[in-house]
Design an enzyme around this catalytic site. Structure first.
Site, PDB file in Angstrom:
ATOM      1  N   HIS A 154      -3.070  -2.897   0.011  1.00  0.00           N
ATOM      2  CA  HIS A 154      -4.166  -2.259  -0.723  1.00  0.00           C
ATOM      3  C   HIS A 154      -5.498  -2.971  -0.532  1.00  0.00           C
ATOM      4  O   HIS A 154      -6.551  -2.326  -0.532  1.00  0.00           O
ATOM      5  CB  HIS A 154      -3.800  -2.153  -2.199  1.00  0.00           C
ATOM      6  CG  HIS A 154      -2.686  -1.194  -2.453  1.00  0.00           C
ATOM      7  ND1 HIS A 154      -1.806  -1.323  -3.504  1.00  0.00           N
ATOM      8  CD2 HIS A 154      -2.300  -0.078  -1.782  1.00  0.00           C
ATOM      9  CE1 HIS A 154      -0.935  -0.330  -3.469  1.00  0.00           C
ATOM     10  NE2 HIS A 154      -1.213   0.427  -2.431  1.00  0.00           N
ATOM     11  N   HIS A 176       3.196   8.907   2.675  1.00  0.00           N
ATOM     12  CA  HIS A 176       4.237   8.558   1.695  1.00  0.00           C
ATOM     13  C   HIS A 176       3.531   8.078   0.426  1.00  0.00           C
ATOM     14  O   HIS A 176       3.479   6.886   0.132  1.00  0.00           O
ATOM     15  CB  HIS A 176       5.160   7.473   2.237  1.00  0.00           C
ATOM     16  CG  HIS A 176       5.930   7.888   3.455  1.00  0.00           C
ATOM     17  ND1 HIS A 176       5.356   7.928   4.706  1.00  0.00           N
ATOM     18  CD2 HIS A 176       7.217   8.294   3.611  1.00  0.00           C
ATOM     19  CE1 HIS A 176       6.272   8.335   5.587  1.00  0.00           C
ATOM     20  NE2 HIS A 176       7.404   8.556   4.950  1.00  0.00           N
ATOM     21  N   ASP A 209       3.316   4.870   5.656  1.00  0.00           N
ATOM     22  CA  ASP A 209       3.901   3.836   4.798  1.00  0.00           C
ATOM     23  C   ASP A 209       5.295   4.241   4.311  1.00  0.00           C
ATOM     24  O   ASP A 209       5.527   4.393   3.118  1.00  0.00           O
ATOM     25  CB  ASP A 209       2.957   3.611   3.601  1.00  0.00           C
ATOM     26  CG  ASP A 209       3.469   2.562   2.634  1.00  0.00           C
ATOM     27  OD1 ASP A 209       4.280   1.724   3.053  1.00  0.00           O
ATOM     28  OD2 ASP A 209       3.078   2.612   1.460  1.00  0.00           O
TER      29      ASP A 209
END
Length: 279
Positions: free
Chosen positions: A19, A42, A164
């Site tokens: 992130h 995802h 992801d």
């Protein structure tokens, strides 16, 4: 086979790495006025409660975001990411954590768009409800890898695509490579971010060899391992493989990983930032 629930792992060291890097990429895209699209293959539930039974059962966030969210003198490489975390937790308690969708939604501008895919029967309704009525965001119950190609090239001609998967299926390691090749054939100038776990070092390096063998240029590998490689079950590290990364991301990642190694691994982890395929 869709047993994976990210709620058990929200806010762990892997989320912090992923992130913070996504935040840097979005910040870079924001430097130009032209709109862009963020595509998440995802997306998960979109946002997580760290006081839930899922998160409390593992306590992984205590060794991740909990160690850095209240840092004083926040460095620029963490400012956007931690700014979002603090906006969701106005008091002194760390309760809420954004998944990639909630994080990006806080960072994009009014002219930008998001396209989110999630297949899990429990997470999809939560994701749909989170963005109910939001005209900037499209949410679909679908296999994100299978549906990605039809979304490319985007009408915006600019974009960040996050791939992801959970890798709970061994075929995911093959599918992510095939998907990247097909996606780049349709949208060669997009920024692609592939997250990968380090569980078995041999499997990880085989994935990298397959990616190198594709001939795709501009592959920047960013990896952080708080623990040494091990034959025991469990993830000891993770990484992000960026294709067409923003021009400052290499230097930003080096600064970021020094900080993460200090705060999340007491300077005892290992990390790398390598162009495994250059320009």
């Amino acid at each position: 086979m869709l047993s994976y629930r990210h709620g058990f792992h929200a806010g762990n060291f892997a989320d912090v790495l992923k992130h913070s890097l996504i935040s840097l990429a979005i910040t870079s895209l924001n430097q130009k006025d032209k709109p862009y699209v963020y595509i998440d293959t995802h997306a998960g539930a979109g946002r997580y409660l760290l006081k839930s039974a899922y998160a409390e059962k593992t306590g992984e966030y205590l060794r991740g975001i909990a160690r850095i969210w209240q840092l004083k003198d926040v460095p620029p490489v963490l400012s956007s990411y931690l700014g979002v975390i603090k906006s969701l937790n106005m008091g002194k308690s760390l309760i809420h954590y954004p998944g990639s969708p909630a994080l990006v939604k806080k960072l994009i501008r009014h002219q930008d768009r998001m396209q989110l895919s999630e297949l899990h029967s429990s997470d999809f309704p939560l994701l749909l409800d989170l963005f109910k009525g939001d005209k900037q965001v499209t949410v679909n119950k679908e296999d994100g890898l299978n549906s990605l190609i039809k979304k490319l090239p985007p009408i915006q001609k600019r974009g960040l695509i996050l791939i992801d998967p959970s890798y709970e299926l061994k075929e995911d390691y093959r599918l992510v490579v095939e998907t990247l090749v097909a996606a780049l054939n349709r949208f060669a100038t997009g920024i692609y971010g592939l997250w990968y776990p380090v569980i078995d070092r041999g499997i990880t390096e085989n994935l990298m060899k397959r990616l190198i063998a594709t001939g795709i240029r501009r592959q920047l590998r960013i990896e952080f391992c708080p623990e040494p490689d091990s034959s025991r079950p469990g993830m000891t590290g993770c990484g992000m493989l960026f294709i067409n990364p923003p021009w400052q991301l290499e230097s930003q990642a080096r600064e970021l990983l020094l900080l993460l190694n200090k705060h999340l691994a007491n300077d005892e982890g290992c990390w790398k930032v390598d162009w495994q395929v250059p320009e």
